[in-house]
Every structure is written in structure tokens, then in C-alpha cells.
Design a protein around this motif. Structure first.
Motif: not given
Length: 411
Positions: A275-290
Motif C-alpha cells: 500500500l505504501v509503494r502504491e501511494r508513492l507511485a502516484t506521485g501525489v503529495a502524501p497526507g499525515r497517515y501516508q
């Protein structure tokens, strides 16, 4: 009989929220929906044992709950209007637009987590209406009397009705702000299970962490593109993965540094990392939980505490401080700084937080450890004493007591 019991248990886990939501939409009353759904499950225990499990358990339960609700309304003689009577019997109207996401369960979740309700009420109502926990179970979870918890939930439902809190999903523009409130509720439920705050309960409450994860998975299925939902789920999974290694046989907390990493749940770690890798791959700035999930991903990637990439952990905390400049985040950052730059630098950062964290046990526990590492035993002992006084978790208290008693002669 065993097959029937398993089917009912599975249906309760998978269908409770859906049935409550469907009945609430039809009759516009959470109280009626809750009672009717509970009665439907009670009827299923008897009927399924005699007639067998129906092909569509969820449909059977929804139909039965609707009938139970109609019976209740008739008994209470609250529906004299013939049009409303017909609507109860023949509810063929198409559902009204639900908002940004088309799912009845989301309506239910957003209603239970409405900001007009106090946070403790949102937590209790969500566990009851969405999670299907009984009032006694919720009362035990939050260490209050069953009657008091029942009254809290009843008042919440009455407030929703009296204030005409809408039973709907927020509009697209309001959705992000309201989702954050839902996630805050689930995070608080998880944290209470992860490290229970009272000495009168188990130090780790798996029932609460499991329920928080289950409900977060539901939100994730309903909002698959929401990065913070994915981040919170990853954070929970990576934390829960360490559960078996966190408490010793004697009931003492085992810190991350001392845990047997072979006892971690590899499947949960792998899912959290994905899940962490998938969010990083989006290139969208992460929020607090990410960001919190990413910090936990670094910790759970290391085979040994000595392999931890502390520079990356500190960098992530620097990012988190910008998103959440709270003193607790600053305290956790200081703990990582101690590993990278040494305890003296970290202690200076921790001491700057005294005014805001003087009543927080983890502040004193952190100071105690840093002072111990600097050889300042007398001051460390005093800090341990304060941390023990403020800590409520029995496993944490046992750990802090042992560390204090291991201190050498006061200097």
C-alpha cells in the motif's frame, strides 16, 4: 448447526452495516434500523437452523429486518398516514442520489461520524451501527457501565433525528474534509486497542484493533482512490503486524528495539508495504497517515534495529511536522533524532516540549531514556517515576518500572 453458526457469524461480519444502512434509508430512523437488524439476526439463528442457510443471506436479512421495522411501527401506531403505510409495504421508489459515492454503507458511516457529535459518541455509534458490536462489548472497550454506554448511543441517535442530521454522503467538494473525520474516529479506535489507556483492561485489545482494521478496509473498498484511507490502512497493518512481539509472557511491553522480528506477521507487513509503494507511485503529495505509514514501512523493512535507516525516518518526520506540527509528532521526531544525532541533541528538543506535554507519560518516558543514555541516573529515575505515575497501560508500566530499577547508583 456448526455450518449455520459459521454462516451467521460471516453474515454478521459482512452484512450488518449493509442491512442497517438499507433499513435506515427506508425508514429514516437509526433506532428502528438497529433494533430491526438485531431482530433479523436473532430470527436467522432459529430459521436457518430449521430451514437451512438461504442462498442470499444478506437479502434474507434485509427483507426480514424491513418486516421487523414495519411490525414495530404498526405496534407503536406512529404511521396513520395511508401513503406512508403503502411506502412501508411497497418501497419501489428509486433511491435518491447518494452524493459523491454511491453506497448505502457510506451514508451510515458519515452519519455516525458527523462532526455535530462528540468524538467519543462518534466512536461508540460507529462501532454499534457500522461494526455491529453489542452495547456491552462497546462499554467494555471504553470502560464505562453498560447502561451509560446504552444511553450515550441512544442520545446520539436521538440527536441525529432531532437535529435532522442528513443521512447522506457529503458532496464531492465536502468529501475530503468529512473523510478525515471518519479516519480520525477509526484511528482512535485502533489506538485504544494498540495500547489500552486503562490499567483495568488488557494492555493490547486485539478486538478493537481488528475492528478498526475491518472498518478501514470497508472505507478503502468504498473509496479506493483516497490516499489517506490507504495510508491509514497501511499504518494499521504495519502496526498490527508487530502485535505478537509487543508483550512478553510476563505482561511487559517489548519495545521495537527489543522485539523478535521473526514473530512479526509477514503477510500484514507485505500488504502494508504494498500500500505504501502504491501511494508513492502516484506521485501525489502524501497526507499525515501516508507519512506515518511510510515511517512504519522503514522500521518494518529493517531485519535488525541496527539496520534501520534513521536518516530516512528523520526526513519523514520532518515532512510530517509540516503536515501536523503537534507536540506529540515533535516528541516522536526527537526519538528518531536520538538515533541519528545522539541523545544530547534529542534531549534539547524534548525539553522544549515540556510546557505542552508535562501531563503526557510518553514525554517523561522519553526524557527518562535519554537521561539514562547520558548517564544522568538521578534525573532519569525522577523522569521514570513521573512516567509510571501517568501511564495507564499495565504492560507499559511494567516496562518503565523495570527500566527504572535497572538504573545504577544515582549520580
Amino acid at each position: 448447526m456448526t455450518d449455520v453458526q459459521e454462516a451467521i457469524t460471516q453474515a454478521h461480519r459482512e452484512e450488518w452495516a449493509r442491512v442497517v444502512a438499507a433499513v435506515t434509508r427506508r425508514f429514516g430512523d437509526l433506532d428502528i434500523a438497529e433494533d430491526a437488524t438485531a431482530e433479523a439476526f436473532a430470527t436467522a439463528v432459529e430459521r436457518w437452523a430449521a430451514d437451512g442457510v438461504p442462498p442470499n443471506p444478506g437479502g434474507w436479512l434485509t427483507t426480514t429486518a424491513n418486516h421487523k421495522a414495519i411490525d414495530r411501527l404498526r405496534r407503536e401506531n406512529k404511521r396513520d398516514d395511508k401513503q406512508k403505510e403503502a411506502r412501508m409495504l411497497y418501497d419501489d421508489d428509486p433511491p435518491e442520489p447518494l452524493g459523491a459515492i454511491d453506497d448505502e454503507r457510506l451514508r451510515l458511516i458519515f452519519t455516525c461520524c458527523h462532526p455535530a457529535l462528540a468524538m467519543e459518541t462518534r466512536m461508540a455509534l460507529t462501532l454499534r451501527m457500522v461494526g455491529g458490536l453489542t452495547v456491552p462489548e462497546i462499554a467494555r472497550a471504553f470502560l464505562v457501565q453498560e447502561t451509560a454506554m446504552g444511553q450515550r448511543i441512544t442520545r446520539a441517535k436521538a440527536k441525529i433525528k432531532a437535529a435532522r442530521i442528513p443521512y447522506r454522503v457529503p458532496s464531492a467538494e465536502d468529501l475530503p474534509a468529512r473523510v478525515s473525520g471518519v479516519l480520525a474516529v477509526l484511528f482512535l479506535v485502533f489506538n485504544e486497542g494498540y495500547l489500552a489507556t486503562s490499567p483495568d483492561t488488557d494492555p493490547v485489545r486485539h478486538d478493537l484493533t481488528a475492528e478498526a482494521i475491518r472498518l478501514t478496509r470497508l472505507i478503502r473498498a468504498l473509496l479506493p482512490e483516497d490516499g489517506e484511507v490507504a495510508g491509514l490502512l497501511a499504518l494499521m497493518l504495519l502496526t498490527e503486524a508487530r502485535r505478537a512481539a509487543r508483550i512478553s509472557a510476563s505482561g511487559e511491553l517489548i519495545t521495537l528495539k527489543e522485539q523478535d522480528r521473526g514473530a512479526w506477521d509477514a503477510a500484514l507487513v507485505a500488504e502494508g508495504h504494498r500500500l505504501v509503494r502504491e501511494r508513492l507511485a502516484t506521485g501525489v503529495a502524501p497526507g499525515r497517515y501516508q507519512v506515518l505509514a511510510a515511517i512504519n514501512a522503514v522500521h518494518t523493512s529493517a531485519r535488525d534495529i541496527r539496520d534501520t535507516d534513521w536518516s530516512q525516518v528523520v526526513a519523514l518526520y520532518n515532512q510530517l511536522v509540516r503536515l501536523d506540527p503537534s507536540p506529540i509528532v515533535a516528541l516522536n521526531r526527537a526519538i528518531a533524532v536520538a538515533e541519528l544525532d545522539g541523545p544530547e541533541v534529542a534531549l534539547a528538543a524534548v525539553d522544549r516540549l515540556e510546557d505542552r506535554l508535562a501531563g503526557y507519560h510518553a514525554y517523561h518516558a522519553t526524557r527518562a531514556d535519554l537521561l539514562r543514555r547520558l548517564g544522568r541516573s538521578q534525573q532519569s529515575r525522577a523522569a521514570y517515576d513521573k512516567a509510571i505515575e501517568l501511564a495507564g497501560n499495565t504492560a507499559e508500566t511494567a516496562y518503565l518500572t523495570r527500566r527504572r530499577d535497572q538504573l545504577g547508583s544515582c549520580t
